[in-house]
Design a protein around this motif. Structure first.
Motif, PDB file in Angstrom:
ATOM      1  N   THR A  27       1.074  -1.231  -0.486  1.00 46.27           N
ATOM      2  CA  THR A  27       0.144  -0.012   0.399  1.00 46.27           C
ATOM      3  C   THR A  27       1.080   1.287  -0.152  1.00 46.27           C
ATOM      4  O   THR A  27       0.244   2.090  -0.484  1.00 46.27           O
ATOM      5  N   ALA A  28       2.083   1.186   0.389  1.00 49.31           N
ATOM      6  CA  ALA A  28       3.261   2.186   0.457  1.00 49.31           C
ATOM      7  C   ALA A  28       3.541   2.477  -0.907  1.00 49.31           C
ATOM      8  O   ALA A  28       2.499   3.660  -1.308  1.00 49.31           O
ATOM      9  N   ALA A  29       3.377   1.342  -1.848  1.00 52.17           N
ATOM     10  CA  ALA A  29       4.225   2.001  -3.197  1.00 52.17           C
ATOM     11  C   ALA A  29       2.695   2.156  -3.780  1.00 52.17           C
ATOM     12  O   ALA A  29       2.907   3.160  -4.861  1.00 52.17           O
ATOM     13  N   LEU A  30       1.636   1.913  -3.419  1.00 49.00           N
ATOM     14  CA  LEU A  30       0.431   2.503  -4.523  1.00 49.00           C
ATOM     15  C   LEU A  30       0.677   4.186  -4.091  1.00 49.00           C
ATOM     16  O   LEU A  30       0.447   4.603  -4.872  1.00 49.00           O
ATOM     17  N   SER A  31       0.347   4.354  -2.602  1.00 46.94           N
ATOM     18  CA  SER A  31       0.704   5.857  -2.295  1.00 46.94           C
ATOM     19  C   SER A  31       1.431   6.544  -3.203  1.00 46.94           C
ATOM     20  O   SER A  31       1.393   7.745  -3.142  1.00 46.94           O
ATOM     21  N   GLN A  32       2.783   5.626  -3.458  1.00 46.88           N
ATOM     22  CA  GLN A  32       3.658   7.175  -3.675  1.00 46.88           C
ATOM     23  C   GLN A  32       3.776   6.647  -4.941  1.00 46.88           C
ATOM     24  O   GLN A  32       3.560   8.463  -5.931  1.00 46.88           O
ATOM     25  N   GLY A  33       3.095   6.512  -5.535  1.00 47.66           N
ATOM     26  CA  GLY A  33       2.744   5.861  -7.044  1.00 47.66           C
ATOM     27  C   GLY A  33       1.364   6.239  -7.724  1.00 47.66           C
ATOM     28  O   GLY A  33       1.083   7.984  -8.700  1.00 47.66           O
ATOM     29  N   ARG A  34      -0.053   6.771  -6.323  1.00 51.59           N
ATOM     30  CA  ARG A  34      -0.778   7.669  -6.665  1.00 51.59           C
ATOM     31  C   ARG A  34      -0.548   9.351  -6.564  1.00 51.59           C
ATOM     32  O   ARG A  34      -0.784  10.462  -7.103  1.00 51.59           O
ATOM     33  N   ASP A  35       0.458   9.511  -5.566  1.00 51.25           N
ATOM     34  CA  ASP A  35       1.636  10.734  -4.995  1.00 51.25           C
ATOM     35  C   ASP A  35       1.816  11.446  -6.336  1.00 51.25           C
ATOM     36  O   ASP A  35       1.623  12.479  -6.211  1.00 51.25           O
ATOM     37  N   ALA A  36       2.557  10.701  -7.079  1.00 48.82           N
ATOM     38  CA  ALA A  36       3.445  11.577  -8.326  1.00 48.82           C
ATOM     39  C   ALA A  36       2.081  11.385  -9.233  1.00 48.82           C
ATOM     40  O   ALA A  36       2.721  12.646 -10.519  1.00 48.82           O
TER      41      ALA A  36
END
Length: 51
Positions: A27-36
């Motif tokens: 979920t941290a990786a998904l959040s980073q992708g979403r933020d980017a």
């Protein structure tokens, strides 16, 4: 039917669900992708408005 369940995201199934550390990392990786993606969309909107 198989007795072992399979996860669509390669999480390891344990006795009472998924391993929390794997889920948190995913979920941290998904959040980073979403933020980017959100930042890129905001920049493109500003550039489009300037044009």
């Amino acid at each position: 039917m198989s007795s072992a369940s399979e996860s669509p995201h390669d999480f390891v199934l344990v006795r009472r669900g998924y391993r929390p550390d794997q889920v948190e990392a995913y979920t941290a990786a998904l959040s980073q992708g979403r933020d980017a993606a959100g930042g890129g969309a905001a920049r493109r909107a500003v550039l489009a408005q300037d044009m």
